[in-house]
Design an enzyme around this catalytic site. Structure first.
Site, short mmCIF file in Angstrom:
data_model
loop_
_atom_site.label_atom_id
_atom_site.label_comp_id
_atom_site.label_asym_id
_atom_site.label_seq_id
_atom_site.Cartn_x
_atom_site.Cartn_y
_atom_site.Cartn_z
N PRO A 178 24.07 -15.03 -4.24
CG PRO A 178 23.34 -13.78 -6.09
CD PRO A 178 22.94 -14.20 -4.69
CB CYS A 179 29.52 -16.54 -3.97
SG CYS A 179 30.21 -16.91 -5.61
#
Length: 418
Positions: free
Chosen positions: A119-120
């Site tokens: 997840p960024c």
């Protein structure tokens, strides 16, 4: 290919990256994803690919039409295939269970690639700006360590790691530096590419980091992904012009029909690929105040090619206390531009940043329109936890996804090496 290259998709999301690799001829072994709604989306896509390969595509169409339920669709697919979607968070608490499930899918075969990116939010500039401490101590900062553990176990020839530009500066570069050292310790050389989705034909301004890692005992020259320039020459209007008009809050049922035949862009980008029904083209409802603001934003662009600044609105329409930043919180998706603004997960909360350019429709984008900006094919169905309207989880999945058209371009480059 008689023998397809295999891959595991970690942090799979809704499967945008995977879709590109499947399209290029790879075979998925497993998709690992913690979000339950996204896992239903992945399972539905598994059903799509299976039924299509079995010449039973009409059964998938029956699902899109609402003639059968999701559970009835899944009953048409071997349970083993559905089990390839593993709904668990990657981490020490669940890795053993995940590995056991992957081994069942492998049946003694090896893994050629691992794809996916953590997840960024922990690396994004916006995420760090919203966090009170710049996301220091956030566990997501260290998910690359888990990624490395999977490399160590499965020893793929290559890996493809996708993330945001913010990864380059997160922690003043220490995360990326530590990542290089860790991957090298696991036996992988890596190259970092700054790429733009519109260079792969996606009609969206989406800048991302792609890290390609190659096992050191494989003499493979990594292609320069940054040199790809497949600009389509089309405008955003190309993905909107065949869709029927929809008003705010309007729901025409499970599916509707296209307004016109597919144009060249829609067919060449795989968005229109044979089905004659259109799903998830429902518009969210808006307040009268929002619709008035939308109308002003659209008219300002269509008449003068000017973006709406929040402070230019009449005082009676200004309800936000913040008047010193985020002036473009209401933004039209301009149909006469070569690409749109970046589609992000915030679209699940409201559509103010994604206003449809037709003033007569006066609304934000539908799920299908957002999916098209991300280059998802129209036969891709985004699920919620329960059967029925999945607008909010669908928008979230779309905003977090890798555009399949970009993934396809990357996958084609890599398959030439393998």
């Amino acid at each position: 290919m008689s023998e397809k290259f295999t891959y595991i998709d970690l942090f799979a999301g809704a499967g945008g990256l995977s879709e590109g690799f499947i399209r290029a001829g790879y075979e998925p072994v497993a998709h690992v994803e913690m979000d339950k709604a996204a896992c239903y989306t992945l399972k539905t896509r598994v059903a799509y690919h299976y039924l299509k390969s079995e010449n039973r595509f009409n059964e998938y169409i029956s699902y899109l039409k609402g003639e059968i339920s999701r559970s009835e669709l899944y009953n048409k697919v071997p349970e083993e295939l559905l089990n390839s979607v593993i709904n668990l968070p990657i981490g020490d608490d669940h890795n053993e269970t995940i590995h056991n499930e992957i081994e069942k899918q492998l049946k003694g075969k090896s893994v050629d690639l691992i794809i996916g990116g953590p997840p960024c939010q922990a690396y994004s500039l916006a995420g760090r700006a919203r966090s009170s401490n710049g996301m220091k101590g956030d566990k997501r900062n260290f998910l690359y360590v888990q990624y490395a553990k999977y490399l160590e176990i499965y020893q793929p020839k290559l890996f493809v790691f996708e993330n945001v530009y913010g990864l380059l500066s997160a922690g003043n570069g220490i995360y990326l530096d530590n990542m290089k050292k860790l991957f090298l310790k696991k036996g992988y050389d890596m190259k970092i590419f700054k790429i733009e989705a519109n260079n792969f034909g996606v009609l969206q301004n989406r800048k991302r980091i792609i890290i390609i890692g190659v096992k050191q005992d494989h003499k493979i020259e990594i292609p320069n992904l940054g040199s790809v320039k497949l600009v389509s020459g089309d405008n955003v209007s190309s993905i909107l012009e065949d869709l029927p008009e929809v008003q705010a809050g309007e729901n025409k049922g499970h599916f509707t029909k296209y307004k016109t035949e597919a144009n060249t862009y829609l067919t060449s980008s795989f968005i229109r690929n044979g089905i004659d029904i259109l799903t998830q083209h429902h518009a969210r409802p808006h307040t009268d105040q929002d619709k008035e603001i939308y109308r002003i934003a659209v008219q300002k662009w269509n008449e003068n090619k000017e973006r709406l600044s929040y402070n230019d609105l009449p005082e009676r329409l200004k309800t936000h206390k913040n008047r010193k930043s985020f002036f473009d919180r209401f933004k039209i998706v301009a149909s006469d531009q070569p690409f749109s603004q970046t589609v992000v997960a915030h679209i699940a909360k409201d559509g103010h940043y994604y206003i449809h350019p037709d003033v007569n429709q006066n609304r934000s984008l539908t799920v299908r329109e957002a999916a098209r900006l991300q280059s998802f094919p129209d036969d891709y169905f985004f699920e919620g936890i329960k059967d029925g309207n999945a607008r909010t989880p669908a928008f979230k999945q779309i905003g977090n996804a890798v555009p399949p058209l970009m993934a396809y371009g990357i996958a084609k480059k890599i398959i030439e090496l393998l």
